[in-house]
Design a protein around this motif. Structure first.
Motif, PDB file in Angstrom:
ATOM      1  N   ARG A  14      38.711  26.172  52.287  1.00 13.86           N
ATOM      2  CA  ARG A  14      37.417  26.800  52.027  1.00 13.86           C
ATOM      3  C   ARG A  14      37.597  28.076  51.205  1.00 13.86           C
ATOM      4  NH1 ARG A  14      33.804  24.531  50.947  1.00 13.86           N
ATOM      5  NH2 ARG A  14      32.242  26.045  51.594  1.00 13.86           N
ATOM      6  N   VAL A  15      38.674  28.814  51.474  1.00 12.25           N
ATOM      7  CA  VAL A  15      38.944  30.026  50.697  1.00 12.25           C
ATOM      8  C   VAL A  15      39.086  29.665  49.224  1.00 12.25           C
ATOM      9  CG1 VAL A  15      40.572  31.905  50.259  1.00 12.25           C
ATOM     10  CG2 VAL A  15      40.043  31.253  52.627  1.00 12.25           C
ATOM     11  N   TRP A  16      39.876  28.632  48.931  1.00  9.89           N
ATOM     12  CA  TRP A  16      40.098  28.250  47.532  1.00  9.89           C
ATOM     13  C   TRP A  16      38.847  27.664  46.897  1.00  9.89           C
ATOM     14  CZ3 TRP A  16      43.765  30.544  45.107  1.00  9.89           C
ATOM     15  CH2 TRP A  16      44.900  30.989  45.821  1.00  9.89           C
ATOM     16  N   ALA A  17      38.049  26.952  47.685  1.00 11.26           N
ATOM     17  CA  ALA A  17      36.792  26.413  47.149  1.00 11.26           C
ATOM     18  C   ALA A  17      35.844  27.555  46.778  1.00 11.26           C
ATOM     19  CB  ALA A  17      36.139  25.481  48.176  1.00 11.26           C
ATOM     20  N   TRP A  18      35.735  28.544  47.654  1.00  8.32           N
ATOM     21  CA  TRP A  18      34.887  29.701  47.363  1.00  8.32           C
ATOM     22  C   TRP A  18      35.444  30.518  46.199  1.00  8.32           C
ATOM     23  CZ3 TRP A  18      30.081  30.694  48.256  1.00  8.32           C
ATOM     24  CH2 TRP A  18      29.435  30.210  49.407  1.00  8.32           C
ATOM     25  N   ALA A  19      36.757  30.651  46.142  1.00 12.11           N
ATOM     26  CA  ALA A  19      37.374  31.421  45.048  1.00 12.11           C
ATOM     27  C   ALA A  19      37.001  30.793  43.709  1.00 12.11           C
ATOM     28  CB  ALA A  19      38.887  31.473  45.220  1.00 12.11           C
ATOM     29  N   ASP A  20      37.044  29.476  43.665  1.00  8.35           N
ATOM     30  CA  ASP A  20      36.690  28.747  42.455  1.00  8.35           C
ATOM     31  C   ASP A  20      35.231  29.010  42.081  1.00  8.35           C
ATOM     32  OD1 ASP A  20      37.466  26.851  40.400  1.00  8.35           O
ATOM     33  OD2 ASP A  20      36.093  25.448  41.389  1.00  8.35           O
ATOM     34  N   ARG A  21      34.368  28.962  43.086  1.00 11.12           N
ATOM     35  CA  ARG A  21      32.937  29.164  42.856  1.00 11.12           C
ATOM     36  C   ARG A  21      32.627  30.597  42.406  1.00 11.12           C
ATOM     37  NH1 ARG A  21      28.607  27.755  47.536  1.00 11.12           N
ATOM     38  NH2 ARG A  21      26.801  28.668  46.532  1.00 11.12           N
ATOM     39  N   LEU A  69      36.576  37.776  49.130  1.00  9.93           N
ATOM     40  CA  LEU A  69      36.778  37.304  47.760  1.00  9.93           C
ATOM     41  C   LEU A  69      35.947  38.089  46.752  1.00  9.93           C
ATOM     42  CD1 LEU A  69      37.040  33.431  48.243  1.00  9.93           C
ATOM     43  CD2 LEU A  69      38.893  35.067  47.842  1.00  9.93           C
ATOM     44  N   VAL A  70      34.736  38.496  47.149  1.00 10.91           N
ATOM     45  CA  VAL A  70      33.920  39.303  46.232  1.00 10.91           C
ATOM     46  C   VAL A  70      34.603  40.653  45.978  1.00 10.91           C
ATOM     47  CG1 VAL A  70      31.685  40.476  45.917  1.00 10.91           C
ATOM     48  CG2 VAL A  70      31.750  38.109  46.710  1.00 10.91           C
ATOM     49  N   HIS A  71      35.413  41.114  46.957  1.00  5.22           N
ATOM     50  CA  HIS A  71      36.162  42.353  46.734  1.00  5.22           C
ATOM     51  C   HIS A  71      37.171  42.223  45.593  1.00  5.22           C
ATOM     52  CE1 HIS A  71      34.642  45.208  49.498  1.00  5.22           C
ATOM     53  NE2 HIS A  71      34.980  44.566  50.593  1.00  5.22           N
ATOM     54  N   LEU A  72      37.564  41.014  45.247  1.00  4.59           N
ATOM     55  CA  LEU A  72      38.464  40.847  44.106  1.00  4.59           C
ATOM     56  C   LEU A  72      37.737  41.192  42.807  1.00  4.59           C
ATOM     57  CD1 LEU A  72      40.361  37.566  45.086  1.00  4.59           C
ATOM     58  CD2 LEU A  72      41.216  39.911  45.183  1.00  4.59           C
ATOM     59  N   LYS A  73      36.404  41.129  42.848  1.00  9.94           N
ATOM     60  CA  LYS A  73      35.608  41.522  41.681  1.00  9.94           C
ATOM     61  C   LYS A  73      35.137  42.968  41.800  1.00  9.94           C
ATOM     62  CE  LYS A  73      33.682  37.320  39.793  1.00  9.94           C
ATOM     63  NZ  LYS A  73      32.483  36.627  39.340  1.00  9.94           N
ATOM     64  N   LEU A  84      26.102  40.898  44.856  1.00  5.25           N
ATOM     65  CA  LEU A  84      26.933  39.724  44.548  1.00  5.25           C
ATOM     66  C   LEU A  84      27.233  38.906  45.800  1.00  5.25           C
ATOM     67  CD1 LEU A  84      29.830  40.572  42.045  1.00  5.25           C
ATOM     68  CD2 LEU A  84      28.133  38.749  41.859  1.00  5.25           C
ATOM     69  N   ALA A  85      27.686  39.604  46.850  1.00  6.52           N
ATOM     70  CA  ALA A  85      28.033  38.897  48.092  1.00  6.52           C
ATOM     71  C   ALA A  85      26.819  38.164  48.644  1.00  6.52           C
ATOM     72  CB  ALA A  85      28.594  39.879  49.126  1.00  6.52           C
ATOM     73  N   GLU A  86      25.665  38.819  48.633  1.00  5.13           N
ATOM     74  CA  GLU A  86      24.437  38.196  49.147  1.00  5.13           C
ATOM     75  C   GLU A  86      24.000  37.008  48.294  1.00  5.13           C
ATOM     76  OE1 GLU A  86      22.708  38.878  52.054  1.00  5.13           O
ATOM     77  OE2 GLU A  86      24.422  40.158  52.475  1.00  5.13           O
ATOM     78  N   ALA A  87      24.245  37.104  46.985  1.00  8.90           N
ATOM     79  CA  ALA A  87      23.859  36.001  46.097  1.00  8.90           C
ATOM     80  C   ALA A  87      24.679  34.752  46.417  1.00  8.90           C
ATOM     81  CB  ALA A  87      24.053  36.403  44.637  1.00  8.90           C
ATOM     82  N   TYR A  88      25.951  34.936  46.749  1.00  9.56           N
ATOM     83  CA  TYR A  88      26.793  33.782  47.077  1.00  9.56           C
ATOM     84  C   TYR A  88      26.495  33.242  48.470  1.00  9.56           C
ATOM     85  CZ  TYR A  88      29.542  34.391  42.874  1.00  9.56           C
ATOM     86  OH  TYR A  88      29.939  34.473  41.567  1.00  9.56           O
ATOM     87  N   LEU A  89      26.297  34.151  49.425  1.00 12.68           N
ATOM     88  CA  LEU A  89      26.060  33.721  50.805  1.00 12.68           C
ATOM     89  C   LEU A  89      25.316  34.819  51.542  1.00 12.68           C
ATOM     90  CD1 LEU A  89      26.789  31.410  52.857  1.00 12.68           C
ATOM     91  CD2 LEU A  89      28.700  32.856  53.565  1.00 12.68           C
ATOM     92  N   PRO A  90      24.027  34.590  51.843  1.00  8.19           N
ATOM     93  CA  PRO A  90      23.263  35.615  52.564  1.00  8.19           C
ATOM     94  C   PRO A  90      23.986  36.033  53.846  1.00  8.19           C
ATOM     95  CG  PRO A  90      21.796  33.914  51.765  1.00  8.19           C
ATOM     96  CD  PRO A  90      23.202  33.436  51.486  1.00  8.19           C
TER      97      PRO A  90
END
Length: 108
Positions: A14-21, A69-73, A84-90
């Motif tokens: 799931r981490v890698w799937a989210w990272a990709d997204r 993962l959003v912290h990487l940005k 950003l974090a909320e846009a990906y997952l409330p």
């Protein structure tokens, strides 16, 4: 049931799937015993998750995954990070999990 993680490998998938997204590439993803927080993200891109997350509901893990993962940005908890974090997952900007220890900030 499907509400829990089956294994560390499933969590990492799931981490890698989210990272990709999200469009980030963690340098490394690892688990560690952490008592004060659910996850952390180093400036070099090492993303660490508390091994306690594996016994928590999946939605808690997903929120922490997105949060770190959003912290990487965005390496802080400012308005850009939150939007950003909320846009990906409330809820991911908070990453608040049930229980007494809810702080997942990484001190930045």
């Amino acid at each position: 049931g499907r509400d829990r993680w089956r294994s560390p490998a499933e969590f990492k998938e799931r981490v890698w799937a989210w990272a990709d997204r999200i469009g980030v590439v963690p340098f490394r993803v690892r688990f560690q015993r952490m008592t004060r927080k659910w996850g952390s993200c180093s400036p070099t891109g090492v993303v660490t998750f508390s091994s306690r997350l594996l016994s928590k509901p999946r939605r808690v893990g997903e929120a922490v995954i997105v949060h770190e993962l959003v912290h990487l940005k965005v390496p802080n908890h400012g308005p850009l990070f939150r939007s950003l974090a909320e846009a990906y997952l409330p809820g991911a900007s908070e990453s608040v999990a049930p229980g007494p220890r809810t702080d997942v900030s990484d001190g930045r």
